[in-house]
Design a protein around this motif. Structure first.
Motif, PDB file in Angstrom:
ATOM      1  N   ARG A  64      46.537  64.746  50.636  1.00  0.00           N
ATOM      2  CA  ARG A  64      46.891  65.001  49.397  1.00  0.00           C
ATOM      3  C   ARG A  64      48.444  65.160  48.881  1.00  0.00           C
ATOM      4  O   ARG A  64      48.826  64.610  47.757  1.00  0.00           O
ATOM      5  N   THR A  65      49.268  65.664  49.894  1.00  0.00           N
ATOM      6  CA  THR A  65      50.901  65.814  49.558  1.00  0.00           C
ATOM      7  C   THR A  65      51.211  64.302  49.545  1.00  0.00           C
ATOM      8  O   THR A  65      52.205  64.194  48.766  1.00  0.00           O
ATOM      9  N   PHE A  66      50.951  63.455  50.310  1.00  0.00           N
ATOM     10  CA  PHE A  66      51.324  62.018  50.010  1.00  0.00           C
ATOM     11  C   PHE A  66      51.105  61.439  48.801  1.00  0.00           C
ATOM     12  O   PHE A  66      51.737  61.014  48.175  1.00  0.00           O
ATOM     13  N   VAL A  67      49.792  61.639  48.271  1.00  0.00           N
ATOM     14  CA  VAL A  67      49.034  61.199  47.295  1.00  0.00           C
ATOM     15  C   VAL A  67      49.544  61.561  46.200  1.00  0.00           C
ATOM     16  O   VAL A  67      49.870  60.899  44.935  1.00  0.00           O
ATOM     17  N   ASP A  68      49.782  62.782  45.972  1.00  0.00           N
ATOM     18  CA  ASP A  68      49.993  63.508  44.789  1.00  0.00           C
ATOM     19  C   ASP A  68      51.215  62.903  43.939  1.00  0.00           C
ATOM     20  O   ASP A  68      51.437  62.710  42.927  1.00  0.00           O
ATOM     21  N   GLY A  69      52.319  62.609  44.831  1.00  0.00           N
ATOM     22  CA  GLY A  69      53.687  62.522  43.991  1.00  0.00           C
ATOM     23  C   GLY A  69      53.985  60.712  44.499  1.00  0.00           C
ATOM     24  O   GLY A  69      55.075  60.686  44.416  1.00  0.00           O
ATOM     25  N   VAL A  70      53.038  60.146  44.820  1.00  0.00           N
ATOM     26  CA  VAL A  70      53.169  58.852  45.135  1.00  0.00           C
ATOM     27  C   VAL A  70      53.734  58.096  44.193  1.00  0.00           C
ATOM     28  O   VAL A  70      54.567  57.130  44.484  1.00  0.00           O
ATOM     29  N   LEU A  71      53.338  58.065  42.717  1.00  0.00           N
ATOM     30  CA  LEU A  71      54.077  57.202  41.966  1.00  0.00           C
ATOM     31  C   LEU A  71      55.593  57.544  41.550  1.00  0.00           C
ATOM     32  O   LEU A  71      56.462  56.530  41.538  1.00  0.00           O
ATOM     33  N   ALA A  72      56.038  58.678  41.910  1.00  0.00           N
ATOM     34  CA  ALA A  72      57.371  58.862  41.757  1.00  0.00           C
ATOM     35  C   ALA A  72      58.234  58.853  42.926  1.00  0.00           C
ATOM     36  O   ALA A  72      59.702  58.562  42.821  1.00  0.00           O
ATOM     37  N   ASP A  73      57.837  58.789  44.155  1.00  0.00           N
ATOM     38  CA  ASP A  73      58.477  58.920  45.485  1.00  0.00           C
ATOM     39  C   ASP A  73      58.220  57.590  46.099  1.00  0.00           C
ATOM     40  O   ASP A  73      57.292  57.474  46.618  1.00  0.00           O
ATOM     41  N   PRO A  74      59.271  56.852  46.330  1.00  0.00           N
ATOM     42  CA  PRO A  74      59.118  55.748  47.172  1.00  0.00           C
ATOM     43  C   PRO A  74      58.668  55.986  48.685  1.00  0.00           C
ATOM     44  O   PRO A  74      58.079  55.194  49.022  1.00  0.00           O
ATOM     45  N   GLU A  75      59.213  57.049  49.082  1.00  0.00           N
ATOM     46  CA  GLU A  75      58.987  57.414  50.447  1.00  0.00           C
ATOM     47  C   GLU A  75      57.617  57.555  50.695  1.00  0.00           C
ATOM     48  O   GLU A  75      56.909  56.924  51.590  1.00  0.00           O
ATOM     49  N   ASN A  76      56.850  58.446  49.955  1.00  0.00           N
ATOM     50  CA  ASN A  76      55.795  58.510  50.041  1.00  0.00           C
ATOM     51  C   ASN A  76      54.826  57.173  49.854  1.00  0.00           C
ATOM     52  O   ASN A  76      53.558  56.796  50.433  1.00  0.00           O
ATOM     53  N   GLN A  77      55.306  56.398  48.903  1.00  0.00           N
ATOM     54  CA  GLN A  77      54.659  54.841  48.556  1.00  0.00           C
ATOM     55  C   GLN A  77      54.732  54.450  49.944  1.00  0.00           C
ATOM     56  O   GLN A  77      53.671  53.799  50.520  1.00  0.00           O
ATOM     57  N   ALA A  78      55.916  54.393  50.667  1.00  0.00           N
ATOM     58  CA  ALA A  78      55.982  53.637  52.171  1.00  0.00           C
ATOM     59  C   ALA A  78      54.916  54.366  53.040  1.00  0.00           C
ATOM     60  O   ALA A  78      54.232  53.471  53.788  1.00  0.00           O
ATOM     61  N   ILE A  79      54.637  55.732  52.945  1.00  0.00           N
ATOM     62  CA  ILE A  79      53.932  56.287  54.005  1.00  0.00           C
ATOM     63  C   ILE A  79      52.514  55.839  53.713  1.00  0.00           C
ATOM     64  O   ILE A  79      51.749  55.514  54.489  1.00  0.00           O
ATOM     65  N   VAL A  80      51.974  55.947  52.534  1.00  0.00           N
ATOM     66  CA  VAL A  80      50.650  55.346  52.059  1.00  0.00           C
ATOM     67  C   VAL A  80      50.411  53.971  52.665  1.00  0.00           C
ATOM     68  O   VAL A  80      49.467  53.802  53.176  1.00  0.00           O
ATOM     69  N   ARG A  81      51.343  53.246  52.323  1.00  0.00           N
ATOM     70  CA  ARG A  81      51.240  51.779  52.642  1.00  0.00           C
ATOM     71  C   ARG A  81      50.936  51.764  54.135  1.00  0.00           C
ATOM     72  O   ARG A  81      50.244  50.989  54.706  1.00  0.00           O
TER      73      ARG A  81
END
Lengths: 296, 649
Positions: free
Chosen positions: B576-593
């Motif tokens: 959830r830590t990656f998902v929660d902030g995914v809209l605001a954080d490009p790094e999280n987006q990269a990780i999720v992808r």
């Protein structure tokens, strides 16, 4: 004892100061003394007024009337203080000079001294030699060793004993006159140049009694330095008489001036004060007299 | 040894205090001594002079004055008086009792002298002469090189020649001083000796007083310190003292040699206390203390931390030696004892933390030793050496464990389900079973309150079994109700380590008659890569059967990707830590992808956890995730309350 010695020194100092200061100038200014009296001063013989000095001879071995202070040189006592008071009134310095008692009247008569201030009892006999200005009253007492070993109570008990007295005193006269009552047990009457020498005989047991005027005798019996050795044989005073200042006959100016000064001192209360100071108030007289010897 | 050293330190500080007292009291005693000495010396000098004056006074009174009789010194003396004077003084002069003599009048003239001369003598202006003139004798020590001792006394004495006390002159006398000096010296010596002895005794007395005072103080302080740092019942160091000593031991390590901090817990103490009474409990503690002391080396420390908990510091030992020593201690402790006539055997658990290997901080070491000890209590081993973080746990877990055991028996647990949404069509495709504890006092508890405690104990096995049974039972019901949801059950690493786990799951699948494909085991990243062979076998066996394997909380562990290769996974759940902030954080987006790519590459589905908003859900769907889970759709609820596909939308 020490306190007493100190007070004696203090008195000596006071007396010394008084006699040392310039009398006319300071007499009025100083303490409660009797004020200087110009009229009396003017009555003094011109020679005295010139020198400003009167020399009175005394035998300073008669406490509390007069004695040497611990320094062995200053004379202290009732009579030196009285002389000081008289000197202030007269505006002269009265010097106390030590000398033998026996010849004192002769020395006054021949003009060596102006007077005697040494507890001289005024007698008719003596009045033949000098005039007297009388200032005190006392009789004679018998002094014995403490404990009274010879059991002497009155004059008649002295018979058969050695009795000491100062040469030329009324006490010596009294002893000689009493000799007649002793019959075949006469007194051995030894006379000495000073009263102290006579007392020394009693102190060392070489005499059984000494006759003194009452003030001197009672002082000996009561003063802590001497009361261990002496006591009065009784409270009696024999042949009471007046003490006077012998002045050369013919020197009426001095005699009258002294009488006037003495009256002033008596009237001012200083006389009584001095008597109290020296513990001799018993001998107070009401006023000065001239040649007041009691007739025998 | 530590105790002995600290005793020595107390003695040393005590004797330093005493030395201070001794020096401080030496000062006044010394000052007093100096004062008395100088006073004595002055007194002696004055005494000598007084003696001279006394002699002179007697000579003047007994020899000179009588000879002078009636003399008037201002005029000199007569021949007779001169004769008398000579006679009176001849012998004294001849024998040296009087060295020189002059008789002078107040003007200073010499009237008579021992040698007939009329000159010389003290000047008239001299204060001594003046003083004598005024009736006071003075004595002065004057130098005379010819006299023995080099000093003579000169006395100027007034002469009171007559009984009336009239002074007539001054006697100047010179008297020998050597005999007086000798006697004074003798007296001084005696006085000095007495003074010395007296002051010495005084000093000694002061010393004794201060010694006894400092000793009392020292003892008092030692007693206070002992009471502050020791347990009243057993006399052992208390927790505070243990901390001090342990930290000293850890710091003082000599030759780099390590040691061990050991926590000892008595296993049946409570039982003894409850059945035989507190008195027996106390006695038991005393016996244990004695046995600990017997078994330990002198350099070891035993402390009582409280209750039945003891702690040991074993410095300078290698791990094997620690174990050997503890074996001896255990043997000693477990010997049978008789309490109140009841023979009993006490068992003890030893938790060992080694320093510096397991830390250099005492609190940390204690925690680790504690953890090891509880580990021991759970298992069969009595002596357990700390073996890493997995052992760590809070102490209250014991309570939780006990209560949880009851909870299982009383059926206080319930299962909630959180739906997983297939992003392609928004339909509920499965649910995750989440256990809740309907605690009688604390209310409904989330798993975080009790799962860690369960994991640390054997309880996790019955718990997981219970969850599996309930989940499968529920699934049977919702299947009957027309819902084809898969069910995911969280499985602990400890479950996998157990050889019975695989067969258990197989048995349950058969028992409930579900298709293995509708059951998914969710394991944590760490559990997934355990090196235990049993676990691998279990995972393979379940996978072979068709049971799904999901990695929970992916991305938060430290998984080597290489390890994932051997595991037959079916699902990766992005934490959830990656998902929660995914809209605001490009790094999280990269990780999720990346994870999506990775998962698809491995042939797994990807589920995003913690989806809470529609925007996130949209982004997640767009990024390629297959499924999503989160409050946006539903909180965990009883299965009957899980919303239908239409409602979710």
């Amino acid at each position: 004892m020490k306190a007493l010695a100190l007070s004696l020194v203090a008195v000596a100092l006071v007396a010394g100061c008084g006699s040392a200061s310039s009398p006319a100038a300071t007499a009025q200014a100083v303490d409660n003394g009797v004020p200087f009296d110009q009229a009396l001063h003017d009555k003094l013989p011109p020679s005295v007024r010139n020198t400003g000095t009167l020399r009175f001879v005394t035998d300073a071995s008669y406490p509390p009337m007069e004695q040497f202070a611990p320094d062995g040189r200053t004379i202290v006592g009732f009579e030196p203080d009285l002389a000081d008071a008289l000197g202030r009134v007269l505006g002269v310095k009265i010097q106390m000079v030590t000398g033998p008692f026996q010849t004192a009247l002769d020395r006054v008569a021949d003009g060596t001294y102006d007077g005697v201030l040494s507890a001289v009892t005024d007698t008719e006999e003596r009045e033949k030699k000098t005039d007297f200005v009388d200032y005190f009253s006392a009789g004679t007492s018998i002094i014995v060793q403490r404990g009274n070993p010879s059991a002497i109570a009155e004059l008649t008990n002295l018979c058969g004993h050695v009795v000491a007295a100062e040469q030329g005193t009324v006490q010596a006269d009294l002893l000689h006159r009493s000799q007649s009552g002793c019959g075949d047990r006469p007194m051995q009457i030894n006379q000495y140049k000073t009263n102290a020498d006579a007392l020394l005989q009693l102190r060392t047991g070489r005499a059984a009694a000494v006759l003194n005027d009452y003030p001197a005798a009672s002082y000996l019996a009561e003063d802590s330095r001497t009361s261990n050795y002496y006591q009065l044989a009784s409270g009696a005073q024999y042949e009471p008489g007046l003490f006077g200042i012998p002045v050369a006959k013919g020197n009426t100016q001095l005699r009258d001036a002294l009488k006037g000064a003495l009256d002033k001192v008596i009237a001012s209360g200083q006389y009584a004060d001095l008597l109290t100071r020296w513990g001799v108030s018993d001998g107070a007289v009401k006023n000065a007299t001239v040649n007041g010897a009691l007739t025998d | 040894m530590r105790r002995r050293r600290s005793a020595r330190r107390e003695t040393r500080s005590g004797s330093r205090l005493f030395a201070t007292y001794a020096v401080a009291s030496l000062l006044p005693v010394g000052a007093l001594g100096l004062l008395l000495l100088s006073g004595t010396r002055d007194d002696a000098t004055k005494q000598g002079q007084d003696q001279g004056k006394a002699q002179a006074a007697v000579i003047a009174e007994m020899a000179i004055a009588p000879a002078l009789d009636d003399a008037d010194l201002t005029r000199g003396v007569t021949a007779g008086q001169r004769d008398s004077l000579a006679k009176a003084t001849d012998l004294a002069l001849y024998h040296g009792s009087v060295l020189r003599m002059r008789l002078r009048n107040f003007n200073g003239q010499v009237i008579f002298s021992d040698d007939g001369s009329t000159s010389g003598g003290v000047p008239v202006g001299d204060p001594a002469f003046q003083s004598a003139s005024n009736g006071t004798a003075t004595a002065t020590l004057v130098k005379d090189p010819e006299a023995p001792g080099g000093q003579i006394i000169r006395v100027l004495q007034p002469i009171f020649a007559r009984a009336s006390g009239e002074a007539i002159g001054v006697l100047e006398l010179y008297l020998p001083y050597d005999k007086i000096a000798a006697r004074l010296h003798e007296q001084m010596t005696v006085t000095y000796r007495r003074l010395g002895i007296g002051l010495g005794l005084l000093y000694l007395a002061m010393g004794l007083i201060s010694w006894s005072t400092t000793r009392s103080l020292r003892r008092y302080a030692a007693r206070q310190e002992h009471e502050a740092l020791h347990d009243g019942l057993t006399g052992l160091p208390n927790r505070e003292a243990f901390r001090q000593r342990a930290s000293a031991a850890v710091t003082d390590r000599r030759d780099g040699a390590g040691g061990a901090v050991v926590v000892v817990d008595l296993n049946r103490f409570k039982e003894v206390n409850d059945t035989l009474g507190h008195h027996a409990g106390d006695e038991l503690l005393r016996v244990i203390t004695a046995r600990l002391r017997t078994a330990l080396r002198t350099e070891d420390t035993a402390a009582r931390l409280g209750g039945d908990e003891f702690a040991l510091i074993l410095p300078g030992l290698d791990p094997p030696d620690v174990r050997a020593l503890l074996e001896r201690v255990r043997a000693e402790l477990t010997r049978e004892m008789v309490l109140d006539g009841v023979p009993l055997t006490i068992e003890a658990s030893f938790g060992v933390a080694l320093y510096p290997a397991h830390g250099e901080d005492v609190e940390q070491l204690l925690r680790h030793a504690d953890a090891a000890m509880y580990q021991g209590k759970r298992g069969a081993a009595d002596i357990v050496v700390y073996a890493g973080e997995r052992m760590a746990h809070p102490t209250q877990w014991l309570v939780v464990q006990a209560e949880l055991r009851h909870a299982l028996e009383r059926d206080e647990l319930v299962l909630y389900y959180q739906p997983k949404i297939r992003l392609a069509d928004g339909a509920v495709c499965g649910v995750e079973a989440l256990v809740r504890w309907q605690h009688p006092e604390r209310g409904l508890l989330p798993p975080s309150e009790f799962l860690p405690a369960a994991e640390q104990s054997g309880l996790i096995e019955p718990l997981t079994t219970w969850v599996l049974r309930r989940a499968l039972a529920d699934q049977r019901e919702w299947t009957a109700a027309g819902r084809d949801w898969t069910v995911s059950v969280n499985v602990s690493a400890r479950n996998l380590e157990s050889a019975e786990f695989g067969p258990l799951v197989v048995g349950l699948i058969e028992e409930f008659g579900v298709a293995p494909g509708r059951l998914t085991m969710e394991i944590t990243e760490t559990a997934a890569i355990v090196d235990v062979e049993i676990a691998r076998q279990a995972l393979r066996a379940l996978s072979a059967l068709g049971v799904g394997l999901s990695i929970d909380d992916f991305g938060t562990g430290y998984t080597s990707l290489a390890r994932l290769r051997g595991v037959p996974l079916t699902e990766l759940k992005i934490d959830r830590t990656f998902v929660d902030g995914v809209l605001a954080d490009p790094e999280n987006q990269a990780i999720v992808r990346s994870v999506v790519t990775l998962a698809h590459g491995l042939g797994c589905r990807v589920t995003a956890e913690g989806v809470e908003t529609a925007e996130v859900a949209a982004w997640i769907a767009e990024s390629g995730c297959d499924e999503a889970q989160g409050y946006l759709y539903s909180r965990p609820v009883p299965w009957a309350d899980v919303p239908m596909m239409e409602e979710v939308r």
